[in-house]
Design an enzyme around this catalytic site. Structure first.
Site, PDB file in Angstrom:
ATOM      1  N   LYS A   1      47.327  18.869  33.177  1.00  0.00           N
ATOM      2  CA  LYS A   1      47.355  17.666  34.008  1.00  0.00           C
ATOM      3  C   LYS A   1      47.752  18.076  35.420  1.00  0.00           C
ATOM      4  CE  LYS A   1      49.948  14.561  35.584  1.00  0.00           C
ATOM      5  NZ  LYS A   1      49.194  14.377  36.847  1.00  0.00           N
TER       6      LYS A   1
ATOM      7  N   GLY B   1      51.229  12.485  32.269  1.00  0.00           N
ATOM      8  CA  GLY B   1      52.249  13.536  32.154  1.00  0.00           C
ATOM      9  C   GLY B   1      53.257  13.169  31.078  1.00  0.00           C
ATOM     10  N   THR B   2      53.651  11.903  31.074  1.00  0.00           N
ATOM     11  CA  THR B   2      54.603  11.428  30.062  1.00  0.00           C
ATOM     12  C   THR B   2      53.997  11.532  28.666  1.00  0.00           C
ATOM     13  OG1 THR B   2      55.606   9.927  31.645  1.00  0.00           O
ATOM     14  CG2 THR B   2      55.924   9.387  29.334  1.00  0.00           C
TER      15      THR B   2
ATOM     16  N   SER C   1      58.723  18.144  41.152  1.00  0.00           N
ATOM     17  CA  SER C   1      60.022  17.768  41.706  1.00  0.00           C
ATOM     18  C   SER C   1      61.109  17.777  40.633  1.00  0.00           C
ATOM     19  CB  SER C   1      59.909  16.365  42.305  1.00  0.00           C
ATOM     20  OG  SER C   1      59.495  15.466  41.291  1.00  0.00           O
TER      21      SER C   1
ATOM     22  N   GLY D   1      61.164  16.703  36.611  1.00  0.00           N
ATOM     23  CA  GLY D   1      61.700  17.612  35.593  1.00  0.00           C
ATOM     24  C   GLY D   1      62.809  16.965  34.780  1.00  0.00           C
TER      25      GLY D   1
ATOM     26  N   GLU E   1      59.608  24.380  36.253  1.00  0.00           N
ATOM     27  CA  GLU E   1      59.581  25.020  37.580  1.00  0.00           C
ATOM     28  C   GLU E   1      59.724  23.910  38.602  1.00  0.00           C
ATOM     29  OE1 GLU E   1      59.419  28.106  38.401  1.00  0.00           O
ATOM     30  OE2 GLU E   1      58.498  29.200  36.743  1.00  0.00           O
TER      31      GLU E   1
ATOM     32  N   CYS F   1      57.263  25.691  47.183  1.00  0.00           N
ATOM     33  CA  CYS F   1      58.561  25.543  46.511  1.00  0.00           C
ATOM     34  C   CYS F   1      59.528  26.590  47.048  1.00  0.00           C
ATOM     35  CB  CYS F   1      58.409  25.653  45.009  1.00  0.00           C
ATOM     36  SG  CYS F   1      57.538  27.137  44.504  1.00  0.00           S
TER      37      CYS F   1
ATOM     38  N   GLU G   1      66.103  18.949  49.151  1.00  0.00           N
ATOM     39  CA  GLU G   1      64.788  19.539  49.434  1.00  0.00           C
ATOM     40  C   GLU G   1      63.905  18.446  50.056  1.00  0.00           C
ATOM     41  OE1 GLU G   1      61.724  19.804  46.402  1.00  0.00           O
ATOM     42  OE2 GLU G   1      61.298  21.879  46.943  1.00  0.00           O
TER      43      GLU G   1
ATOM     44  N   GLY H   1      56.203  33.850  48.949  1.00  0.00           N
ATOM     45  CA  GLY H   1      55.225  34.925  48.773  1.00  0.00           C
ATOM     46  C   GLY H   1      55.542  35.873  47.646  1.00  0.00           C
ATOM     47  N   ALA H   2      55.806  35.315  46.459  1.00  0.00           N
ATOM     48  CA  ALA H   2      56.154  36.160  45.316  1.00  0.00           C
ATOM     49  C   ALA H   2      54.919  36.873  44.768  1.00  0.00           C
ATOM     50  CB  ALA H   2      56.770  35.305  44.224  1.00  0.00           C
TER      51      ALA H   2
HETATM   52  P1  NAD Z   1      55.805  15.704  41.675  1.00  0.00           P
HETATM   53  O1  NAD Z   1      57.013  15.882  40.840  1.00  0.00           O
HETATM   54  O2  NAD Z   1      55.628  14.433  42.409  1.00  0.00           O
HETATM   55  O3  NAD Z   1      54.484  15.858  40.744  1.00  0.00           O
HETATM   56  C1  NAD Z   1      54.248  17.038  40.023  1.00  0.00           C
HETATM   57  C2  NAD Z   1      53.411  16.714  38.799  1.00  0.00           C
HETATM   58  O4  NAD Z   1      54.204  15.984  37.872  1.00  0.00           O
HETATM   59  C3  NAD Z   1      52.192  15.839  39.077  1.00  0.00           C
HETATM   60  O5  NAD Z   1      51.127  16.281  38.264  1.00  0.00           O
HETATM   61  C4  NAD Z   1      52.661  14.454  38.664  1.00  0.00           C
HETATM   62  O6  NAD Z   1      51.614  13.583  38.287  1.00  0.00           O
HETATM   63  C5  NAD Z   1      53.543  14.776  37.486  1.00  0.00           C
HETATM   64  N1  NAD Z   1      54.608  13.823  37.207  1.00  0.00           N
HETATM   65  C6  NAD Z   1      55.351  13.120  38.095  1.00  0.00           C
HETATM   66  N2  NAD Z   1      56.296  12.422  37.461  1.00  0.00           N
HETATM   67  C7  NAD Z   1      56.166  12.705  36.140  1.00  0.00           C
HETATM   68  C8  NAD Z   1      56.870  12.300  34.973  1.00  0.00           C
HETATM   69  N3  NAD Z   1      57.896  11.467  35.044  1.00  0.00           N
HETATM   70  N4  NAD Z   1      56.473  12.792  33.785  1.00  0.00           N
HETATM   71  C9  NAD Z   1      55.436  13.667  33.695  1.00  0.00           C
HETATM   72  N5  NAD Z   1      54.731  14.067  34.773  1.00  0.00           N
HETATM   73  C10 NAD Z   1      55.088  13.592  35.979  1.00  0.00           C
HETATM   74  O7  NAD Z   1      55.746  16.963  42.668  1.00  0.00           O
HETATM   75  P2  NAD Z   1      54.752  17.266  43.885  1.00  0.00           P
HETATM   76  O8  NAD Z   1      55.073  16.363  45.020  1.00  0.00           O
HETATM   77  O9  NAD Z   1      53.349  17.330  43.391  1.00  0.00           O
HETATM   78  O10 NAD Z   1      55.168  18.782  44.242  1.00  0.00           O
HETATM   79  C11 NAD Z   1      56.251  19.117  45.047  1.00  0.00           C
HETATM   80  C12 NAD Z   1      57.444  19.530  44.212  1.00  0.00           C
HETATM   81  O11 NAD Z   1      57.079  20.565  43.285  1.00  0.00           O
HETATM   82  C13 NAD Z   1      58.534  20.148  45.068  1.00  0.00           C
HETATM   83  O12 NAD Z   1      59.777  19.695  44.610  1.00  0.00           O
HETATM   84  C14 NAD Z   1      58.374  21.645  44.835  1.00  0.00           C
HETATM   85  O13 NAD Z   1      59.528  22.398  45.088  1.00  0.00           O
HETATM   86  C15 NAD Z   1      57.988  21.656  43.391  1.00  0.00           C
HETATM   87  N6  NAD Z   1      57.329  22.910  43.022  1.00  0.00           N
HETATM   88  C16 NAD Z   1      58.049  23.839  42.313  1.00  0.00           C
HETATM   89  C17 NAD Z   1      57.480  25.062  41.995  1.00  0.00           C
HETATM   90  C18 NAD Z   1      58.266  26.119  41.246  1.00  0.00           C
HETATM   91  O14 NAD Z   1      57.657  27.085  40.807  1.00  0.00           O
HETATM   92  N7  NAD Z   1      59.572  26.002  41.092  1.00  0.00           N
HETATM   93  C19 NAD Z   1      56.158  25.336  42.363  1.00  0.00           C
HETATM   94  C20 NAD Z   1      55.435  24.354  43.064  1.00  0.00           C
HETATM   95  C21 NAD Z   1      56.050  23.139  43.384  1.00  0.00           C
END
Ligand code: NAD
Length: 530
Positions: free
Chosen positions: A201, A242-243, A259, A263, A280, A314, A413, A475-476
């Site tokens: 997803k 996602g849920t 986010s 998580g 992540e 991220c 963040e 840049g990992a």
């Molecule tokens: P987001 O949390 O809004 O969405 C990410 C994904 O989760 C989307 O596919 C969204 O539809 C889904 N989602 C949202 N709420 C959900 C829920 N309650 N249950 C299940 N799925 C759900 O994040 P974003 O705005 O797309 O991305 C930015 C965030 O992602 C930042 O916080 C960034 O740091 C993080 N990020 C982390 C990493 C890492 O490796 N640690 C990598 C990339 C991005």
């Protein structure tokens, strides 16, 4: 779940030009890319999910959204695929990934263009992301012959104690908009060689990139006799899907990137049913600039890490902790260098910084800068820029905020290019600032002092999953385990031994003696008639 998760939320709909469905030049380019890949959006087209390019806000396509009911059907198909795929020898599973990697390599340029159009990152970074997909395919192919377990010394005579790794089940992968291809490939290619089937997803902001990358994998699978149907499937949907993945009892592993808020919701659902989490989540990454640092190198490293992908990685550098003896001079150089950044269309090779993903990201950035000012910060830059022909694109000058200390906004963040700068006097103080946030993803120190470099990497140093010396926070490389601690989630999607996340372990004891000694010397003598 909030409105932020819905691409068709009212504030976004208001932004769609009335001609969103007429083919804009970018929409035509995106469609042409699908043509070059030999893919069609077919029955994915619909009326639910408008997809935009951040380059100018124009509509690229409108898709049909899957529902939680569709997720159920996909999971059932994935279970069937898993039952067949887990029996295919791992090196033969690797062959599918090898063929997929070759397809991605063949279409690298077209995929990079699509990624840049839909996500807004500059082309060189888009090419880098596609290269990362190619690299992880090669990594996974090698891994397909290296999924080994341990043989352990048994305390009993003529016994063998061994660990086996078996395929785990269905992987549900939820990903964020900012790395719309790489994160999926990190998890999925490794899971495939491990014998799992996968459902993806992607972010509702970048579904076209997902359909292109997954479409090529479906093509490779269709041409490979050993691959069952429905080995890899894409859910086009919002957080509700996602849920549904997080809650589904037949999804054995859930890898969720996004986010912290997302998580926190997903983790609780997984814990309730004891599914395996790979989380992540957000980062709030810092670099320490020590007095002995090579300051030219530190400047280059800091500027790329803070402004690359318009501050939407991220691992973006968000906090700079500079020794007070060099702080003012370094900040002046930073301000001067930020002023030279070329901001504009990501498709122009000369551009350093493309647009933010959307208006919501821009509003979030402005709110953070307001708060930084209210907390005593001095802000340089951060304003919206008017880019010709891109009235609905959100282009900004990356901001530097000189802060009096690690205030509340600095500990958050904000997913935008804001670099908070703070001073320090002792390394202990710098490390305490670096660790003084809830996130624990990436960190770095610029120093020429080996003692400082080693302390920073030691147990009394950085508490992050990524600890760098003399390079920035972003840049990992794919070989190392990637992920972070604390509210970043503790997961490792890929690299190093993280393949173990996608398999289950069985510990086997074989007795090849004629007696039955019990472990720990336990006696249990029975009188059994011969
Ligand atoms: P987001 O949390 O809004 O969405 C990410 C994904 O989760 C989307 O596919 C969204 O539809 C889904 N989602 C949202 N709420 C959900 C829920 N309650 N249950 C299940 N799925 C759900 O994040 P974003 O705005 O797309 O991305 C930015 C965030 O992602 C930042 O916080 C960034 O740091 C993080 N990020 C982390 C990493 C890492 O490796 N640690 C990598 C990339 C991005």
């Amino acid at each position: 779940m909030t409105e932020k998760n819905f691409m068709n939320a009212p504030e976004n709909i208001a932004k769609i030009p009335s001609t969103a469905h007429a083919a804009s030049p970018l929409a035509e380019q995106a469609a042409a890319t699908f043509g070059q890949l030999g893919l069609s959006l077919g029955d994915r087209l619909g009326a639910d999910l408008p997809v935009f390019s951040p380059i100018d806000g124009s509509g690229l396509a409108t898709l049909r959204m899957d529902t939680p009911g569709d997720v159920d059907a996909m999971v059932a198909n994935a279970r069937t695929a898993f039952a067949a795929w887990k029996l295919v020898p791992a090196p033969h599973r690797g062959e599918l990934v090898r063929r997929y990697g070759a397809l991605v390599r063949e279409h690298k340029e077209a995929l990079s263009l699509l990624l840049s159009i839909e996500n807004g990152k500059i082309l060189t970074e888009a090419r880098g992301e596609v290269q990362e997909v190619i690299d992880i395919c090669e990594y996974a192919v090698g891994l397909s012959r290296q999924l080994f377990g341990l043989t352990i010394a048994s305390e009993r005579p003529e016994h063998r104690l061994t660990e086996y790794w078996h395929p785990m089940g269905v992987l549900g992968l939820i990903s964020a908009f900012n790395f719309p291809a790489a994160v999926w490939a990190w998890g999925t290619t490794v899971a495939l060689v491990c014998g799992d089937s996968a459902i993806w997803k992607p972010s509702e902001k970048t579904p076209l990139t997902a359909l292109a990358f997954a479409g090529l994998l479906e093509k490779a699978a269709a041409d490979y006799d050993l691959a069952p149907d429905h080995l890899v499937q894409v859910v086009v949907g919002d957080a509700r899907c996602g849920t549904a993945i997080a809650d589904h009892p037949d999804v054995a592993i859930v890898s969720a990137t996004g986010s912290v808020r997302m998580g926190q919701d997903v983790a609780v659902r997984l814990a309730r049913r004891f599914a395996r989490p790979v989380l992540e989540l957000g980062g709030n990454n810092a670099a320490i600039i020590a007095p002995s640092a090579d300051l030219d190198l530190a400047l280059r490293g800091a500027v790329f890490a803070a402004t690359g992908t318009c501050g939407q990685r991220c691992t973006t550098l968000r906090r700079l902790i500079v020794h007070n003896s060099i702080r003012d001079a370094f900040v002046q150089r930073l301000i001067a260098t930020f002023a030279t950044l070329r901001i504009g269309s990501p498709l122009d090779d000369a551009t350093h910084v493309g647009p933010l993903i959307d208006r919501m990201a821009f509003d979030g950035m402005q709110r953070a800068l307001e708060q930084a000012r209210a907390e005593g910060g001095i802000v340089h830059g951060g304003e919206r820029l008017d880019i010709a022909g891109a009235a609905d694109g959100y282009y900004v000058r990356p901001a530097i905020a000189e802060m009096p200390g690690q205030t509340a906004i600095v500990r958050e963040e904000t997913f935008a290019p804001i670099l908070y700068v703070m001073g320090y006097d002792t390394l202990d103080e710098a490390i305490a600032l670096q660790n003084g946030v809830s996130q624990g993803l990436s960190s770095s120190i610029f120093t020429s002092d080996v003692r400082e470099a080693e302390r920073f990497q030691s147990a009394e140093g950085s508490d992050c999953g990524i600890v760098n010396v003399n390079i920035g926070t972003s840049g990992a490389e794919i070989g190392g385990a990637f992920g972070g601690e604390k509210v970043t989630g503790g997961g490792r999607v890929s690299g190093s031994d993280s393949w173990k996340n996608y398999m289950r372990r069985a510990t086997a004891t074989v007795n090849y003696s004629a007696s039955l000694p019990l472990a720990q010397g336990v006696k249990f003598d029975l009188d059994i008639d011969p």
